[in-house]
Design a protein around this motif. Sequence first.
Motif, PDB file in Angstrom:
ATOM      1  N   VAL A  92      44.116  53.602  59.042  1.00 46.73           N
ATOM      2  CA  VAL A  92      43.808  54.134  60.374  1.00 46.73           C
ATOM      3  C   VAL A  92      43.357  55.589  60.211  1.00 46.73           C
ATOM      4  O   VAL A  92      44.017  56.388  59.555  1.00 46.73           O
ATOM      5  N   THR A  93      42.215  55.898  60.800  1.00 42.98           N
ATOM      6  CA  THR A  93      41.614  57.225  60.651  1.00 42.98           C
ATOM      7  C   THR A  93      41.013  57.667  61.974  1.00 42.98           C
ATOM      8  O   THR A  93      40.533  56.846  62.753  1.00 42.98           O
ATOM      9  N   ASN A  94      41.001  58.961  62.224  1.00 41.36           N
ATOM     10  CA  ASN A  94      40.241  59.505  63.351  1.00 41.36           C
ATOM     11  C   ASN A  94      38.787  59.639  62.915  1.00 41.36           C
ATOM     12  O   ASN A  94      38.461  60.498  62.105  1.00 41.36           O
ATOM     13  N   TRP A  95      37.939  58.778  63.449  1.00 41.93           N
ATOM     14  CA  TRP A  95      36.530  58.782  63.069  1.00 41.93           C
ATOM     15  C   TRP A  95      35.741  59.733  63.951  1.00 41.93           C
ATOM     16  O   TRP A  95      35.960  59.793  65.163  1.00 41.93           O
ATOM     17  N   SER A  96      34.816  60.448  63.343  1.00 44.19           N
ATOM     18  CA  SER A  96      33.902  61.310  64.101  1.00 44.19           C
ATOM     19  C   SER A  96      32.486  61.021  63.630  1.00 44.19           C
ATOM     20  O   SER A  96      32.163  61.211  62.465  1.00 44.19           O
ATOM     21  N   PHE A  97      31.669  60.513  64.533  1.00 42.88           N
ATOM     22  CA  PHE A  97      30.297  60.131  64.187  1.00 42.88           C
ATOM     23  C   PHE A  97      29.271  61.108  64.735  1.00 42.88           C
ATOM     24  O   PHE A  97      28.182  61.232  64.212  1.00 42.88           O
ATOM     25  N   ASN A  98      29.612  61.770  65.828  1.00 40.10           N
ATOM     26  CA  ASN A  98      28.628  62.589  66.523  1.00 40.10           C
ATOM     27  C   ASN A  98      29.066  64.038  66.708  1.00 40.10           C
ATOM     28  O   ASN A  98      28.387  64.808  67.371  1.00 40.10           O
ATOM     29  N   GLY A  99      30.209  64.400  66.166  1.00 38.85           N
ATOM     30  CA  GLY A  99      30.707  65.762  66.317  1.00 38.85           C
ATOM     31  C   GLY A  99      31.183  66.085  67.711  1.00 38.85           C
ATOM     32  O   GLY A  99      31.240  67.241  68.117  1.00 38.85           O
ATOM     33  N   ILE A 100      31.541  65.037  68.474  1.00 36.87           N
ATOM     34  CA  ILE A 100      32.011  65.235  69.853  1.00 36.87           C
ATOM     35  C   ILE A 100      33.511  65.507  69.847  1.00 36.87           C
ATOM     36  O   ILE A 100      34.273  64.805  69.185  1.00 36.87           O
ATOM     37  N   GLU A 101      33.932  66.518  70.578  1.00 34.72           N
ATOM     38  CA  GLU A 101      35.361  66.741  70.767  1.00 34.72           C
ATOM     39  C   GLU A 101      35.858  65.719  71.785  1.00 34.72           C
ATOM     40  O   GLU A 101      35.209  65.465  72.783  1.00 34.72           O
TER      41      GLU A 101
END
Length: 201
Positions: A92-101
């Motif tokens: 389980v990971t916090n995914w960031s694809f677009n740099g959105i907070e």
Amino acid sequence: MKKLFMLASLFLITVATMAQINTFSVEKVECKNKFKGSKLVLKCKNDTTIKQSFTYSYDLDYFISLNDSSKLILISELLKFENDTTHCCLDVTNWSFNGIEGCGGKPRNVRHYTIQIDALFMINRLCWPKLMELYSCSQVLYDNKFKKDINSDQKKIKIVFSSYKKWYEECRTKGKIGKYFPFNDGRYVWYGGKKSIASKD
């Protein structure tokens, strides 16, 4: 005459290329190296090429660019993994694809998830690629009533799948995927996920 022949050949090549039929599928691939378990992989085949998603990631760039009718085929295939409770090889990971907070984090006590949750997470990524951080940034399903994750609760996961299947049928009937994200409205939601910023169609 030579120029005419070349133009005719070019036309035939173009027509042949355009006439290629894409076949879409979802494959469960066993992970290797330090990873234990499996991962779902999207595939697109035609006469000349095979495209597939990365085994250890949710970077689905090629598939995100497909039209809705092609995505609906893939969604149908992903929903077939409803009863697959085997271990997904990613943590389980916090995914960031677009740099959105906007990622609401993840529960500290949840490290793993199943292939069935992998399938739902991939559907989210396919259909709402620019807003994943807002709607479902980690692979954790959550019960709003009891304030706890439901990643290991099969009865509740089945309820979530039912909502996805109902949504899929509505999309299939309309022939398009709407912008509204309907899976954070009720009791069972994506952990830390916000309600849709798009209005219902």
